[in-house]
Motif scaffolding. Structure first.
Motif, PDB file in Angstrom:
ATOM      1  N   GLY A  16     -11.987  14.855   3.356  1.00 55.38           N
ATOM      2  CA  GLY A  16     -12.488  13.568   3.813  1.00 55.38           C
ATOM      3  C   GLY A  16     -11.321  12.700   4.236  1.00 55.38           C
ATOM      4  N   ARG A  17     -11.610  11.421   4.462  1.00 54.22           N
ATOM      5  CA  ARG A  17     -10.579  10.505   4.961  1.00 54.22           C
ATOM      6  C   ARG A  17     -10.636   9.184   4.197  1.00 54.22           C
ATOM      7  NH1 ARG A  17      -7.965  10.953   9.668  1.00 54.22           N
ATOM      8  NH2 ARG A  17      -9.583  12.332  10.514  1.00 54.22           N
ATOM      9  N   ILE A  18      -9.457   8.634   3.940  1.00 55.97           N
ATOM     10  CA  ILE A  18      -9.319   7.312   3.341  1.00 55.97           C
ATOM     11  C   ILE A  18      -8.554   6.439   4.332  1.00 55.97           C
ATOM     12  CG2 ILE A  18      -8.333   5.955   1.450  1.00 55.97           C
ATOM     13  CD1 ILE A  18      -8.551   8.544  -0.279  1.00 55.97           C
ATOM     14  N   ILE A  19      -9.102   5.275   4.646  1.00 51.85           N
ATOM     15  CA  ILE A  19      -8.409   4.298   5.490  1.00 51.85           C
ATOM     16  C   ILE A  19      -8.203   3.035   4.667  1.00 51.85           C
ATOM     17  CG2 ILE A  19      -8.476   2.921   7.596  1.00 51.85           C
ATOM     18  CD1 ILE A  19     -10.289   5.068   8.820  1.00 51.85           C
ATOM     19  N   ASN A  20      -6.959   2.666   4.474  1.00 55.59           N
ATOM     20  CA  ASN A  20      -6.619   1.474   3.701  1.00 55.59           C
ATOM     21  C   ASN A  20      -6.428   0.277   4.634  1.00 55.59           C
ATOM     22  OD1 ASN A  20      -6.579   2.763   1.171  1.00 55.59           O
ATOM     23  ND2 ASN A  20      -4.469   3.450   1.479  1.00 55.59           N
ATOM     24  N   ASN A  21      -6.981  -0.850   4.233  1.00 55.17           N
ATOM     25  CA  ASN A  21      -6.781  -2.096   4.973  1.00 55.17           C
ATOM     26  C   ASN A  21      -5.475  -2.719   4.489  1.00 55.17           C
ATOM     27  OD1 ASN A  21      -6.804  -4.609   6.129  1.00 55.17           O
ATOM     28  ND2 ASN A  21      -8.927  -5.075   5.612  1.00 55.17           N
ATOM     29  N   GLY A  22      -4.449  -2.615   5.319  1.00 53.63           N
ATOM     30  CA  GLY A  22      -3.174  -3.251   5.012  1.00 53.63           C
ATOM     31  C   GLY A  22      -3.163  -4.660   5.573  1.00 53.63           C
ATOM     32  N   SER A  23      -2.106  -5.014   6.240  1.00 53.90           N
ATOM     33  CA  SER A  23      -1.987  -6.341   6.855  1.00 53.90           C
ATOM     34  C   SER A  23      -0.657  -6.378   7.583  1.00 53.90           C
ATOM     35  CB  SER A  23      -2.014  -7.435   5.789  1.00 53.90           C
ATOM     36  OG  SER A  23      -1.642  -8.695   6.319  1.00 53.90           O
ATOM     37  N   VAL A  24      -0.521  -7.276   8.561  1.00 57.33           N
ATOM     38  CA  VAL A  24       0.820  -7.478   9.105  1.00 57.33           C
ATOM     39  C   VAL A  24       1.756  -8.008   8.020  1.00 57.33           C
ATOM     40  CG1 VAL A  24       0.067  -7.774  11.490  1.00 57.33           C
ATOM     41  CG2 VAL A  24       0.259  -9.766  10.011  1.00 57.33           C
ATOM     42  N   SER A  25       1.186  -8.522   6.933  1.00 55.75           N
ATOM     43  CA  SER A  25       2.011  -8.944   5.798  1.00 55.75           C
ATOM     44  C   SER A  25       2.607  -7.765   5.036  1.00 55.75           C
ATOM     45  CB  SER A  25       1.198  -9.820   4.833  1.00 55.75           C
ATOM     46  OG  SER A  25       0.920 -11.078   5.411  1.00 55.75           O
ATOM     47  N   ALA A  26       2.190  -6.536   5.380  1.00 57.57           N
ATOM     48  CA  ALA A  26       2.865  -5.356   4.850  1.00 57.57           C
ATOM     49  C   ALA A  26       4.227  -5.171   5.516  1.00 57.57           C
ATOM     50  CB  ALA A  26       2.006  -4.113   5.072  1.00 57.57           C
ATOM     51  N   HIS A  27       4.482  -5.939   6.565  1.00 56.29           N
ATOM     52  CA  HIS A  27       5.751  -5.868   7.285  1.00 56.29           C
ATOM     53  C   HIS A  27       6.532  -7.173   7.199  1.00 56.29           C
ATOM     54  CE1 HIS A  27       4.230  -2.172   9.208  1.00 56.29           C
ATOM     55  NE2 HIS A  27       3.079  -2.821   9.274  1.00 56.29           N
ATOM     56  N   THR A  28       5.818  -8.302   7.389  1.00 51.50           N
ATOM     57  CA  THR A  28       6.467  -9.605   7.486  1.00 51.50           C
ATOM     58  C   THR A  28       5.632 -10.644   6.754  1.00 51.50           C
ATOM     59  OG1 THR A  28       7.288  -9.003   9.688  1.00 51.50           O
ATOM     60  CG2 THR A  28       7.384 -11.320   9.094  1.00 51.50           C
ATOM     61  N   PRO A  29       6.203 -11.370   5.791  1.00 50.98           N
ATOM     62  CA  PRO A  29       5.396 -12.312   5.006  1.00 50.98           C
ATOM     63  C   PRO A  29       5.156 -13.635   5.700  1.00 50.98           C
ATOM     64  CG  PRO A  29       7.652 -12.335   4.230  1.00 50.98           C
ATOM     65  CD  PRO A  29       7.586 -11.255   5.291  1.00 50.98           C
ATOM     66  N   ARG A  30       4.133 -14.309   5.238  1.00 53.81           N
ATOM     67  CA  ARG A  30       3.926 -15.721   5.539  1.00 53.81           C
ATOM     68  C   ARG A  30       4.550 -16.549   4.411  1.00 53.81           C
ATOM     69  NH1 ARG A  30       0.429 -17.440   9.243  1.00 53.81           N
ATOM     70  NH2 ARG A  30      -0.986 -15.953  10.237  1.00 53.81           N
ATOM     71  N   PRO A  31       4.805 -17.831   4.667  1.00 54.85           N
ATOM     72  CA  PRO A  31       5.202 -18.698   3.555  1.00 54.85           C
ATOM     73  C   PRO A  31       4.096 -18.763   2.499  1.00 54.85           C
ATOM     74  CG  PRO A  31       5.590 -19.783   5.680  1.00 54.85           C
ATOM     75  CD  PRO A  31       4.778 -18.557   5.958  1.00 54.85           C
ATOM     76  N   HIS A  32       4.501 -18.876   1.252  1.00 58.20           N
ATOM     77  CA  HIS A  32       3.578 -19.084   0.132  1.00 58.20           C
ATOM     78  C   HIS A  32       2.541 -17.949   0.012  1.00 58.20           C
ATOM     79  CE1 HIS A  32       4.396 -23.719   0.573  1.00 58.20           C
ATOM     80  NE2 HIS A  32       5.469 -23.026   0.226  1.00 58.20           N
ATOM     81  N   SER A  33       3.022 -16.711   0.118  1.00 55.16           N
ATOM     82  CA  SER A  33       2.100 -15.575   0.056  1.00 55.16           C
ATOM     83  C   SER A  33       2.648 -14.439  -0.798  1.00 55.16           C
ATOM     84  CB  SER A  33       1.830 -15.053   1.479  1.00 55.16           C
ATOM     85  OG  SER A  33       3.005 -14.465   2.036  1.00 55.16           O
ATOM     86  N   VAL A  34       3.401 -14.763  -1.844  1.00 56.64           N
ATOM     87  CA  VAL A  34       4.141 -13.723  -2.560  1.00 56.64           C
ATOM     88  C   VAL A  34       3.221 -12.642  -3.135  1.00 56.64           C
ATOM     89  CG1 VAL A  34       4.222 -15.063  -4.732  1.00 56.64           C
ATOM     90  CG2 VAL A  34       5.922 -13.260  -4.288  1.00 56.64           C
ATOM     91  N   ALA A  35       2.098 -13.021  -3.715  1.00 56.87           N
ATOM     92  CA  ALA A  35       1.219 -12.027  -4.324  1.00 56.87           C
ATOM     93  C   ALA A  35       0.568 -11.153  -3.258  1.00 56.87           C
ATOM     94  CB  ALA A  35       0.155 -12.714  -5.179  1.00 56.87           C
TER      95      ALA A  35
END
Length: 267
Positions: free
Chosen positions: A152-171
């Motif tokens: 089967g297949r698993i697709i994970n929802n990442g984010s552009v925050s997996a590469h570059t953070p926004r301010p105030h987004s540490v968690a």
């Protein structure tokens, strides 16, 4: 994973089955509708029963047949191992197998300076975004290894925050970086069992979670700016493409974002 054509007089093959977490709104709902429209049976998981039922009603209207695709709603909190086990048991009991897990459930947490982030808020984000994704992937792995045909297949929802953070987004940023490691480990460990795993990194899809981007959000230089967004259906089409590939092919990582959002050059 495409459905083969059926010769006259033969029984059509069963529709492939997908389980979508966080299916009651936003990207989860958009992906559920795209899959249902392509003939998939969908298991809709989330914490709000009424929202799941609305997604199911929309999904059942999206198919070509008179009854529409099959949809099963299961209320579940992905941070609870017992509820995750019950979710996957319900999916197998209804459809007999699982062809796709879209690991989508997630939360951003309060956008506050790092030193003001409460421990409980940190834990909520980590438990939902990372531990919840792990628990669902683990349950999917077990099901996909045991079923026949295997895989089967698993697709994970990442984010552009997996590469570059926004301010105030540490968690949020920390969990999305961790999601990339989870994706790579699942992809490697799944090889012997015909389990493919990929990740879609999304930027500024128009959902409840990104509403503040359309009214003004903090930028890295301290200013506040309105950011462009894109339709969540544009994300769903990409997930559908990934899902329909044969298991011998995989989109390992894909980035889908609003073209003019401040990601390239962020910081």
């Amino acid at each position: 994973m495409t459905t083969p054509e059926t010769r006259p007089g033969t029984t059509p093959p069963p529709a492939p089955t997908a389980l979508i977490t966080g299916a009651g709104s936003g990207i989860g709902r958009a992906v559920a509708l795209a899959l249902a429209g392509a003939g998939w049976s969908v298991v809709l998981a989330g914490r709000r029963a009424d929202a799941l039922e609305e997604t199911a009603r929309l999904a059942e209207r999206s198919g070509d047949g008179p009854e529409g695709p099959a949809a099963l709603c299961v209320t579940a909190d992905v941070t609870r191992p017992d509820q995750v086990d019950a979710l996957f048991a319900a999916a197998r009991a209804r459809f007999g197998r699982l062809d796709l897990l879209f690991n989508n459930a997630g939360t951003f947490g309060p956008p506050v300076p790092l030193e003001e982030l409460a421990y409980d808020d940190w834990r909520t984000v980590v438990d939902t975004n990372l531990t919840g994704a792990f628990l669902c992937a683990q349950a999917a792995f077990r099901a996909m290894k045991e079923q026949d045909p295997r895989g089967g297949r698993i697709i994970n929802n990442g984010s552009v925050s997996a590469h570059t953070p926004r301010p105030h987004s540490v968690a949020y940023t920390a969990t999305k970086h961790a999601m990339t490691g989870l994706t790579k480990s699942l992809s490697l460990d799944g090889r012997p069992y015909d389990i493919a795993c990929g990740q879609i990194d999304i930027g500024n899809a128009a959902t409840e979670m990104t509403g503040r981007m359309q009214t003004g959000i903090l930028q890295a230089d301290g200013s506040t700016a309105v950011e462009p967004v894109m339709d969540a259906a544009d994300v769903a089409r990409t997930v559908l493409h990934m899902a329909q590939l044969p298991l011998g092919a995989n989109v390992q990582f894909a980035t889908v974002m609003a073209t003019a959002m401040p990601y390239i050059g962020r910081g």
